[in-house]
Design an enzyme around this catalytic site. Structure first.
Site, PDB file in Angstrom:
ATOM      1  N   HIS A 158      81.988  19.941  17.048  1.00  0.00           N
ATOM      2  CA  HIS A 158      83.708  19.328  15.969  1.00  0.00           C
ATOM      3  C   HIS A 158      84.079  19.600  14.764  1.00  0.00           C
ATOM      4  O   HIS A 158      83.167  20.400  13.857  1.00  0.00           O
ATOM      5  CB  HIS A 158      83.465  18.210  15.133  1.00  0.00           C
ATOM      6  CG  HIS A 158      83.192  16.744  16.087  1.00  0.00           C
ATOM      7  ND1 HIS A 158      81.805  16.761  16.486  1.00  0.00           N
ATOM      8  CD2 HIS A 158      83.434  15.817  16.661  1.00  0.00           C
ATOM      9  CE1 HIS A 158      81.948  15.359  17.190  1.00  0.00           C
ATOM     10  NE2 HIS A 158      82.725  15.357  17.472  1.00  0.00           N
TER      11      HIS A 158
ATOM     12  N   ASP B 101      82.712  19.384  11.671  1.00  0.00           N
ATOM     13  CA  ASP B 101      80.937  19.931  11.831  1.00  0.00           C
ATOM     14  C   ASP B 101      80.855  21.002  11.147  1.00  0.00           C
ATOM     15  O   ASP B 101      79.901  21.755  10.706  1.00  0.00           O
ATOM     16  CB  ASP B 101      79.696  19.561  13.065  1.00  0.00           C
ATOM     17  CG  ASP B 101      80.698  18.527  14.083  1.00  0.00           C
ATOM     18  OD1 ASP B 101      80.476  17.466  13.463  1.00  0.00           O
ATOM     19  OD2 ASP B 101      80.162  18.872  15.490  1.00  0.00           O
TER      20      ASP B 101
HETATM   21  C1  XLS Z   1      80.318   8.876  19.750  1.00  0.00           C
HETATM   22  C2  XLS Z   1      81.028  10.507  20.994  1.00  0.00           C
HETATM   23  C3  XLS Z   1      80.892  11.383  20.788  1.00  0.00           C
HETATM   24  C4  XLS Z   1      81.520  12.635  21.293  1.00  0.00           C
HETATM   25  C5  XLS Z   1      82.339  13.456  20.034  1.00  0.00           C
HETATM   26  O1  XLS Z   1      80.275   8.148  20.427  1.00  0.00           O
HETATM   27  O2  XLS Z   1      79.111  10.431  21.657  1.00  0.00           O
HETATM   28  O3  XLS Z   1      80.046  12.248  19.297  1.00  0.00           O
HETATM   29  O4  XLS Z   1      80.614  13.152  22.234  1.00  0.00           O
HETATM   30  O5  XLS Z   1      83.324  12.921  19.592  1.00  0.00           O
END
Ligand code: XLS
Ligand code: NI
Ligand code: NI
Length: 436
Positions: free
Chosen positions: A101, A104
């Site tokens: 992300h 991140d």
């Molecule tokens: C949350 C989601 C997230 C997505 C990416 O539950 O799994 O991590 O994979 O935003």
């Protein structure tokens, strides 16, 4: 020296190995069904759980639990340290892909312009590291759920300024994903849902979301991004109800807004189970509807009803889903992203390595079992045989559009009286068990 530089480089040692930091099933170059295991599975390390999560749970306010140098100090210097550590980790583990992300990788600035600039600096650095290590990008995504502005939704927010902000963020990350050669771009609608219908105009919010997605599709084509756009279904958490509840719901939504040929799904194991389905149900549904994109590999806990994001460790449980995927022809752009984290008491750097090793070994072993089951053809034949009547004259007439009148005439004139036939569930379960 970074935190992970002392870890051993993980190699394949085979099922007999007792080395806790070796692969026992993931032999990356082993050829099965015409491709290597690495090419079939396309495994990825996710940035957020592995390097950004500090071990907090909802009861631990404040300080991160894990001692990592990048949890303190000046934010950009910390982010650089984190990136170095992450690429050291990728290098030790040797998986082909990563996922991130925007938030991140880089801190949030005082303005969007500032946030963009910080992300640019760090992703320039990531691009060089990707070149040096050969690690590729499975997908990028924008975090549209952590910042308070997204409290009431991103695309589905009651305030159009929030929608615009989310659009600007996605534009930037989509462009970066394109530039980094990403195979997919993911949209997980964490806040695209509601807490209570008392304050929610559901119909309006769906239209907003439809418009948002259409704008992302337009921009993808404008910049020439050839990767897939993926929605990640999840029924709830953080909101009480999320609009991307499951694959079938996403299909209905895409169809309504004319986007069913533009967007596919990223199915996460524990999101499937939270929606009351099995993982194989979600995979089979995606394959049947032409929506199969990518997978987020993890597992939940059978006693807990939330997204525990644990590493997969039960290969038997994954065989039916992988069998469905193989029968479908496998991934095109997708892969298996470990949307998983170690437990909070797993403090040591080696625990993170062990979590990924166990996860990829579980996937590899499940894949090998599913491939053998597929190659035997026995299950496929049993299913084909069950539907054999549909290849006959009556079946073809029905599918060709026979009317109720015609069918009624046929039953009455021929005296059709079909007999129940065994579904043979136990025999098929035993058959699968021969391959696991
Ligand atoms: C949350 C989601 C997230 C997505 C990416 O539950 O799994 O991590 O994979 O935003
Ligand atoms: Ni999740
Ligand atoms: Ni996920």
């Amino acid at each position: 020296m970074s935190l992970y530089a002392d870890l051993p480089r993980v190699t394949y040692e085979g099922p007999e190995s007792t080395n806790p930091l070796a692969f026992r099933w993931y032999d990356a170059n082993r050829v099965v069904l015409g491709k290597t295991l690495a090419e079939h599975l396309r495994p990825a390390v996710c940035y957020w759980h592995s390097f950004c999560w500090g071990g907090q749970d909802p009861f631990a306010l404040g300080q991160p639990l894990f001692e990592r140098a990048w949890f303190q100090g000046e934010p950009m210097a910390a982010a650089r340290l984190k990136l170095d550590a992450a690429f050291d980790f990728f290098d030790r583990l040797g998986l082909p892909f990563w996922c991130f992300h925007d938030r991140d990788v880089a801190p949030e600035g005082a303005t969007l312009r500032e946030s963009h600039a910080m992300l640019d600096t760090l992703l320039e650095k990531a691009a060089r590291k990707m070149e040096d290590t050969g690690v590729r990008l499975l997908w990028g995504t924008a975090n549209l759920f952590s910042h308070p502005r997204y409290m009431g939704g991103a695309a589905t927010n009651p305030d159009p300024e929030v929608f615009a902000h989310a659009a600007a963020q996605v534009k930037h990350v989509l462009e970066w994903t394109h530039r980094l050669g990403g195979a997919n771009y993911v949209l997980w609608g964490g806040r695209e849902g509601y807490e209570t219908l008392l304050n929610t105009d559901l119909s309006r919010e769906l239209d907003q979301y439809g418009r948002f997605l259409a704008a992302v599709v337009e921009h993808k084509h404008k910049i020439g991004f050839t990767g897939a756009l993926l929605i990640e279904p999840k029924p709830k958490e953080p909101t009480k109800h999320q609009y991307d509840f499951d694959t079938a719901t996403v299909y209905g939504f895409l169809k309504r807004y004319g986007l069913e040929h533009e967007v596919k799904v990223n199915i996460e194991v524990n999101h499937a189970t939270l929606s009351g389905h099995s993982f194989e149900h979600e995979v089979a549904t995606a394959c049947a509807l032409g929506l199969m994109g990518s997978l987020d590999a993890n597992r939940g806990d059978e006693q807990l009803g939330w997204d525990t994001d644990q590493f997969p460790n039960n290969h038997v449980a994954l065989v039916p889903a992988l069998h469905a995927l193989i029968a479908h022809g496998g991934f095109s752009s997708g892969g298996m992203n470990f949307d998983a984290r170690v437990r909070r008491q797993s403090l040591d750097p080696a625990d993170l390595l062990a979590g990924h090793i166990g996860g990829i070994d579980t996937l590899a072993r499940a894949f090998l079992c599913a491939a053998a089951l597929h190659e035997s053809g026995e299950l496929t034949q049993a299913v084909q045989q069950r539907y054999a009547g549909w290849n006959g004259a009556l079946g073809q007439r029905i599918l060709g559009g026979a009317s109720l009148q015609a069918l009624s005439d046929e039953v009455l004139s021929r005296g059709l009286d079909p007999r129940p036939v065994s579904g043979r569930q136990e025999r098929l379960e035993n058959l699968v068990n021969r391959f696991v």
